[in-house]
Design a protein around this motif. Structure first.
Motif, short mmCIF file in Angstrom:
data_model
loop_
_atom_site.label_atom_id
_atom_site.label_comp_id
_atom_site.label_asym_id
_atom_site.label_seq_id
_atom_site.Cartn_x
_atom_site.Cartn_y
_atom_site.Cartn_z
N LEU A 183 0.83 -1.20 0.00
CA LEU A 183 0.00 0.00 0.00
C LEU A 183 0.87 1.26 0.00
O LEU A 183 0.60 2.22 -0.73
N VAL A 184 1.92 1.24 0.82
CA VAL A 184 2.80 2.41 0.92
C VAL A 184 3.55 2.62 -0.39
O VAL A 184 3.66 3.76 -0.88
N LEU A 185 4.07 1.56 -0.99
CA LEU A 185 4.83 1.70 -2.23
C LEU A 185 3.95 2.18 -3.38
O LEU A 185 4.38 2.99 -4.21
N ARG A 186 2.71 1.69 -3.44
CA ARG A 186 1.80 2.16 -4.49
C ARG A 186 1.50 3.65 -4.31
O ARG A 186 1.48 4.41 -5.28
N ALA A 187 1.28 4.05 -3.06
CA ALA A 187 0.93 5.45 -2.79
C ALA A 187 2.13 6.38 -2.94
O ALA A 187 1.96 7.59 -3.12
N SER A 188 3.36 5.84 -2.88
CA SER A 188 4.56 6.68 -2.88
C SER A 188 4.74 7.46 -4.17
O SER A 188 5.51 8.42 -4.22
N LYS A 189 4.04 7.08 -5.25
CA LYS A 189 4.12 7.82 -6.51
C LYS A 189 3.65 9.26 -6.33
O LYS A 189 4.03 10.14 -7.08
N GLN A 190 2.81 9.46 -5.30
CA GLN A 190 2.29 10.80 -5.05
C GLN A 190 3.38 11.76 -4.56
O GLN A 190 3.23 12.98 -4.64
N LEU A 191 4.47 11.22 -4.03
CA LEU A 191 5.51 12.05 -3.44
C LEU A 191 6.13 13.00 -4.46
O LEU A 191 6.53 14.12 -4.12
N LYS A 192 6.24 12.56 -5.71
CA LYS A 192 6.90 13.37 -6.74
C LYS A 192 6.12 14.63 -7.07
O LYS A 192 6.66 15.57 -7.64
N THR A 193 4.83 14.65 -6.72
CA THR A 193 4.00 15.81 -7.03
C THR A 193 3.96 16.82 -5.89
O THR A 193 3.29 17.84 -5.99
N SER A 194 4.68 16.53 -4.81
CA SER A 194 4.67 17.42 -3.65
C SER A 194 6.04 18.04 -3.44
O SER A 194 7.07 17.36 -3.51
N ASN A 195 6.07 19.34 -3.18
CA ASN A 195 7.35 20.02 -2.93
C ASN A 195 8.03 19.50 -1.67
O ASN A 195 9.26 19.51 -1.57
N ASN A 196 7.24 19.06 -0.70
CA ASN A 196 7.81 18.59 0.56
C ASN A 196 8.51 17.25 0.43
O ASN A 196 9.44 16.95 1.18
N TRP A 197 8.07 16.42 -0.53
CA TRP A 197 8.57 15.04 -0.59
C TRP A 197 9.19 14.69 -1.94
O TRP A 197 9.50 13.53 -2.19
N LYS A 198 9.36 15.65 -2.86
CA LYS A 198 9.76 15.32 -4.22
C LYS A 198 11.14 14.68 -4.32
O LYS A 198 11.46 14.02 -5.30
N ASN A 199 12.00 14.87 -3.30
CA ASN A 199 13.34 14.27 -3.31
C ASN A 199 13.41 12.95 -2.55
O ASN A 199 14.48 12.39 -2.36
N ILE A 200 12.25 12.48 -2.11
CA ILE A 200 12.18 11.25 -1.34
C ILE A 200 11.81 10.08 -2.26
O ILE A 200 10.92 10.19 -3.11
N TYR A 201 12.49 8.95 -2.06
CA TYR A 201 12.25 7.76 -2.88
C TYR A 201 12.10 6.56 -1.95
O TYR A 201 12.87 6.40 -0.99
N LEU A 202 11.09 5.70 -2.22
CA LEU A 202 10.84 4.52 -1.39
C LEU A 202 11.05 3.25 -2.20
O LEU A 202 10.81 3.22 -3.42
N SER A 203 11.49 2.20 -1.54
CA SER A 203 11.63 0.90 -2.20
C SER A 203 11.46 -0.21 -1.17
O SER A 203 11.46 0.03 0.04
N LYS A 204 11.34 -1.43 -1.67
CA LYS A 204 11.34 -2.59 -0.78
C LYS A 204 12.73 -2.75 -0.16
O LYS A 204 13.73 -2.23 -0.67
N ASP A 205 12.79 -3.49 0.92
CA ASP A 205 14.07 -3.81 1.55
C ASP A 205 14.62 -5.06 0.87
O ASP A 205 14.29 -6.19 1.23
N ARG A 206 15.45 -4.86 -0.15
CA ARG A 206 15.94 -5.97 -0.95
C ARG A 206 17.18 -6.61 -0.32
O ARG A 206 17.99 -5.94 0.32
N THR A 207 17.34 -7.90 -0.57
CA THR A 207 18.52 -8.62 -0.09
C THR A 207 19.71 -8.32 -1.00
O THR A 207 19.53 -7.81 -2.12
#
Length: 248
Positions: A183-207
Motif C-alpha cells: 500500500l505504501v509503495l503504491r501510494a509513494s508515486k504521489q511524493l513526486k508531485t509534492s514540494n515537501n517530498w519530491k526528493n524522497i524515494y521509497l523501495s522494498k528492503d531488498r537482499t
C-alpha cells in the motif's frame, strides 16, 4: 469433557471439533463451525477441519515454495558470473544453501520499506535522530493516506556520525504487514508531485542477491541502449526483473 484451546472452557464432545493437523480441540462457537458441520466431522464423512494457525502455516509453506521457484530462476542468472569451474555436486550444495538463506532473509525483510533522500539535519545523538526521523516518517505516511503508524520500527542504515555534513543515510521502516508495504509503495508515486517530498524515494528492503540482480539488469539495459537498441524497459514478473520491448 474437552477443554477448548481458544477459551479454555469445557464442552460436550459433539460441541467440540479437533484440528486435522495439530489435533487441538476447539468449541464450535469459538471457531464458527455449525452443528451440522460438526456432526459431519464427527461422523468421519470426509469433512475435516483445520484451525486458523495451521491454515496460515500451510499458506506460509506454499509461499516459501513459490519463493524457492523464483529464486532458482534468479540463481540461474548468477551462475553465469561464476568464473572458476566447480564440481556440479559442490555447486548444487552451494546453490541449495543460497536458496535456504535467501528465503529466510527475504522473509525477515518482507515488512520493511527503505526511504532514501531524507537529510539528517544537525542531530548530535542517535536518540535525537530517531525522534526526528519518527516524526518525519509519520508525517510522510500521513500525506500518503496511511494513518496506522503506531508501533513502527524505524532506524537509519549505517553508522551515525555527527561530524559529517549533509548526511542522508537511508531509513528502514518496519510496517505491520507485507500488505502495508504494498500500500505504501503504491501510494509513494504521489511524493513526486509534492514540494515537501519530491526528493524522497521509497523501495522494498531488498537482499544483497536481489540488489545484485537488479544492478546487473540495469547495466545490461544501459549497455543495450548504448549499442543502438531502442524501446527497451525493465519488466517485473513474479518479482524477477527482465528486459522487454516497451512496445509490447
Amino acid at each position: 469433557m474437552n477443554l477448548c484451546t481458544c477459551c479454555g472452557k469445557s464442552a460436550e464432545p459433539h460441541k467440540i471439533v479437533n484440528c486435522c493437523i495439530c489435533s487441538k480441540s476447539y468449541k464450535i462457537d469459538c471457531v464458527d463451525v455449525t452443528n451440522t458441520e460438526a456432526r459431519k466431522i464427527h461422523q468421519k464423512s470426509g469433512l475435516s477441519w483445520t484451525c486458523k494457525m495451521c491454515a496460515q502455516l500451510g499458506n506460509d509453506i506454499n509461499g516459501l515454495k513459490a519463493a524457492i521457484v523464483a529464486l532458482q530462476d534468479e540463481i540461474k542468472i548468477l551462475k553465469t558470473q561464476v568464473s572458476t569451474p566447480v564440481q556440479s555436486t559442490t555447486f548444487s550444495l552451494i546453490e541449495t544453501e543460497k536458496i535456504v538463506n535467501e528465503v529466510s532473509e527475504r522473509e525477515r525483510r518482507k515488512n520493511n520499506v527503505i526511504i532514501y533522500g531524507c537529510t539528517e539535519g544537525k542531530c548530535k545523538t542517535n536518540a535525537e535522530q530517531l525522534n526526528v526521523d519518527t516524526v518525519f516518517v509519520k508525517d510522510m505516511l500521513s500525506s500518503l493516506g496511511i494513518n496506522d503508524t503506531d508501533n513502527l520500527k524505524i532506524s537509519r542504515l549505517g553508522k551515525f556520525d555527527a561530524t559529517k555534513d549533509d548526511r542522508r543515510r537511508p531509513i528502514r521502516v518496519t510496517l505491520h504487514s507485507e500488505n502495508s508495504v504494498m500500500l505504501v509503495l503504491r501510494a509513494s508515486k504521489q511524493l513526486k508531485t509534492s514540494n515537501n517530498w519530491k526528493n524522497i524515494y521509497l523501495s522494498k528492503d531488498r537482499t544483497p542477491m536481489q540488489l545484485e540482480i537488479h544492478r546487473n539488469i540495469r547495466n545490461e539495459l544501459h549497455q543495450r541502449l548504448a549499442n543502438g537498441e531502442s524501446n527497451l524497459r525493465i519488466n517485473y514478473k513474479n518479482g524477477i526483473p527482465n528486459i522487454v520491448s516497451s512496445l509490447n
